[in-house]
Motif scaffolding. Structure first.
Motif, PDB file in Angstrom:
ATOM      1  N   LYS A   1     -53.224 -29.640 -19.598  1.00 31.02           N
ATOM      2  CA  LYS A   1     -52.726 -30.631 -20.952  1.00 31.02           C
ATOM      3  C   LYS A   1     -53.017 -29.811 -22.095  1.00 31.02           C
ATOM      4  CE  LYS A   1     -54.913 -35.173 -19.477  1.00 31.02           C
ATOM      5  NZ  LYS A   1     -53.464 -35.772 -19.296  1.00 31.02           N
ATOM      6  N   PRO A   2     -52.316 -30.090 -23.326  1.00 34.10           N
ATOM      7  CA  PRO A   2     -52.363 -29.317 -24.428  1.00 34.10           C
ATOM      8  C   PRO A   2     -54.061 -29.429 -24.807  1.00 34.10           C
ATOM      9  CG  PRO A   2     -50.669 -30.731 -24.542  1.00 34.10           C
ATOM     10  CD  PRO A   2     -51.221 -31.195 -23.299  1.00 34.10           C
ATOM     11  N   HIS A   3     -54.579 -28.375 -25.575  1.00 37.97           N
ATOM     12  CA  HIS A   3     -55.982 -28.385 -25.760  1.00 37.97           C
ATOM     13  C   HIS A   3     -56.720 -29.639 -26.273  1.00 37.97           C
ATOM     14  CE1 HIS A   3     -59.909 -26.605 -26.105  1.00 37.97           C
ATOM     15  NE2 HIS A   3     -59.952 -26.775 -27.420  1.00 37.97           N
ATOM     16  N   GLU A   4     -56.028 -30.082 -27.473  1.00 37.01           N
ATOM     17  CA  GLU A   4     -56.609 -31.359 -27.995  1.00 37.01           C
ATOM     18  C   GLU A   4     -56.737 -32.587 -27.303  1.00 37.01           C
ATOM     19  OE1 GLU A   4     -53.915 -29.400 -29.197  1.00 37.01           O
ATOM     20  OE2 GLU A   4     -55.086 -28.176 -30.893  1.00 37.01           O
ATOM     21  N   ALA A   5     -55.579 -32.728 -26.365  1.00 35.66           N
ATOM     22  CA  ALA A   5     -55.390 -33.753 -25.618  1.00 35.66           C
ATOM     23  C   ALA A   5     -56.662 -33.612 -24.449  1.00 35.66           C
ATOM     24  CB  ALA A   5     -54.107 -34.052 -24.996  1.00 35.66           C
ATOM     25  N   ALA A   6     -56.776 -32.266 -23.908  1.00 30.95           N
ATOM     26  CA  ALA A   6     -57.865 -32.386 -22.931  1.00 30.95           C
ATOM     27  C   ALA A   6     -59.045 -32.845 -23.401  1.00 30.95           C
ATOM     28  CB  ALA A   6     -57.752 -30.864 -22.569  1.00 30.95           C
ATOM     29  N   VAL A   7     -59.448 -32.216 -24.693  1.00 29.01           N
ATOM     30  CA  VAL A   7     -60.839 -32.314 -25.149  1.00 29.01           C
ATOM     31  C   VAL A   7     -60.800 -34.098 -25.417  1.00 29.01           C
ATOM     32  CG1 VAL A   7     -62.286 -32.097 -27.303  1.00 29.01           C
ATOM     33  CG2 VAL A   7     -60.752 -30.322 -26.079  1.00 29.01           C
ATOM     34  N   GLU A   8     -59.978 -34.559 -25.963  1.00 32.21           N
ATOM     35  CA  GLU A   8     -59.875 -36.109 -26.226  1.00 32.21           C
ATOM     36  C   GLU A   8     -60.062 -36.662 -25.097  1.00 32.21           C
ATOM     37  OE1 GLU A   8     -57.628 -39.576 -28.637  1.00 32.21           O
ATOM     38  OE2 GLU A   8     -56.585 -37.793 -27.828  1.00 32.21           O
ATOM     39  N   VAL A   9     -59.560 -36.579 -24.161  1.00 34.46           N
ATOM     40  CA  VAL A   9     -59.661 -37.263 -22.699  1.00 34.46           C
ATOM     41  C   VAL A   9     -60.974 -37.168 -22.006  1.00 34.46           C
ATOM     42  CG1 VAL A   9     -58.802 -37.400 -20.250  1.00 34.46           C
ATOM     43  CG2 VAL A   9     -57.240 -37.236 -22.030  1.00 34.46           C
ATOM     44  N   VAL A  10     -61.456 -35.926 -22.081  1.00 33.42           N
ATOM     45  CA  VAL A  10     -62.733 -35.412 -21.506  1.00 33.42           C
ATOM     46  C   VAL A  10     -64.019 -36.229 -22.404  1.00 33.42           C
ATOM     47  CG1 VAL A  10     -64.452 -33.856 -20.869  1.00 33.42           C
ATOM     48  CG2 VAL A  10     -61.970 -33.210 -20.412  1.00 33.42           C
ATOM     49  N   HIS A  11     -64.019 -36.098 -23.534  1.00 29.56           N
ATOM     50  CA  HIS A  11     -64.951 -36.821 -24.274  1.00 29.56           C
ATOM     51  C   HIS A  11     -64.803 -38.319 -24.123  1.00 29.56           C
ATOM     52  CE1 HIS A  11     -65.462 -33.184 -27.360  1.00 29.56           C
ATOM     53  NE2 HIS A  11     -65.713 -32.924 -26.221  1.00 29.56           N
ATOM     54  N   LYS A  12     -63.570 -38.795 -24.066  1.00 32.37           N
ATOM     55  CA  LYS A  12     -63.471 -40.269 -23.903  1.00 32.37           C
ATOM     56  C   LYS A  12     -64.203 -40.846 -22.598  1.00 32.37           C
ATOM     57  CE  LYS A  12     -61.809 -44.340 -24.971  1.00 32.37           C
ATOM     58  NZ  LYS A  12     -62.265 -45.167 -26.004  1.00 32.37           N
TER      59      LYS A  12
END
Length: 221
Positions: free
Chosen positions: A113-124
């Motif tokens: 995933k694009p980095h920002e999306a990966a971070v968002e999903v994992v944090h969520k």
């Protein structure tokens, strides 16, 4: 021996196929194309959104007649607006992650995933404090199966590649871990069948998350 465990995201720690299929079929409908069964997305996902769109269009009648770039842009837009549709951790994953940390093993995520999306999903899904490192695709970190992201994670965690477990559910993950010089673990609950993991020479194949912890414990002697 092992000091870190790097996980793929989609299909390995997070059950995301319904989310991917929902946005994919919504996008196909917008271009007058037929929907694809949810289970088929198991074979389209895993190599990034752009490749997913190519595989979607190749799978449906008329897919070669629409503009790929328009479909790609719309898919990314709609997925960005609703990335958490029916997304949840696989059973036993949270317990595994907590147990690995209790053993002193650092844990990370490496996603296409694009980095920002990966971070968002994992944090969520897992909270902001679960993982020591989250890495998605950037201009400097190309898509898997390039090992550059996995190697960058190892450096940041202060461990050698041979001290890392690399866990994933697809051929791409096994090829990535192998290229990085890490011990590869294929998981059977994700996108692809066991035979694919075997063909790409996974060092171990597991049926449930608890087995990953056992491998880590044994390897640590």
């Amino acid at each position: 021996m092992y000091k870190a465990c790097i996980f793929d995201l989609d299909g390995t720690i997070a059950d995301t196929v319904e989310s991917i299929a929902y946005v994919g079929n919504k996008t196909l409908k917008e271009f007058g194309l037929p929907a694809i069964p949810v289970e088929d997305y198991n074979f389209y996902a895993g190599d990034g959104a752009d490749e997913l769109v190519r595989r979607m269009l190749a799978a449906v009648p008329g897919g070669n007649e629409v503009n790929y770039e328009e479909v790609r842009v719309l898919y990314r837009k709609w997925f960005g607006e609703n990335p958490f549709y029916h997304v949840k951790p696989f059973e036993g994953i949270v317990t595994l992650l907590e147990a690995l940390k209790q053993q002193g093993i650092k844990i990370a995520v490496f996603s296409n995933k694009p980095h920002e999306a990966a971070v968002e999903v994992v944090h969520k899904i897992f909270g902001e404090q679960m993982f020591h490192k989250i890495q998605g695709q950037t201009a400097q970190i190309p898509r898997k199966p390039s090992p550059l992201g996995a190697l960058a994670i190892a450096r940041e965690l202060g461990v050698k590649p041979e001290e890392c477990l690399y866990c994933g559910d697809t051929n791409t993950d096994m090829d990535t871990g192998k290229a990085a010089g890490m011990f590869t673990i294929g998981v059977t609950w994700g996108f692809r069948p066991r035979t694919e993991l075997e063909e790409h020479e996974a060092d171990a194949i597991v049926e449930n998350p608890e087995e990953i912890l056992e491998i880590a414990k044994k390897s640590r002697g």
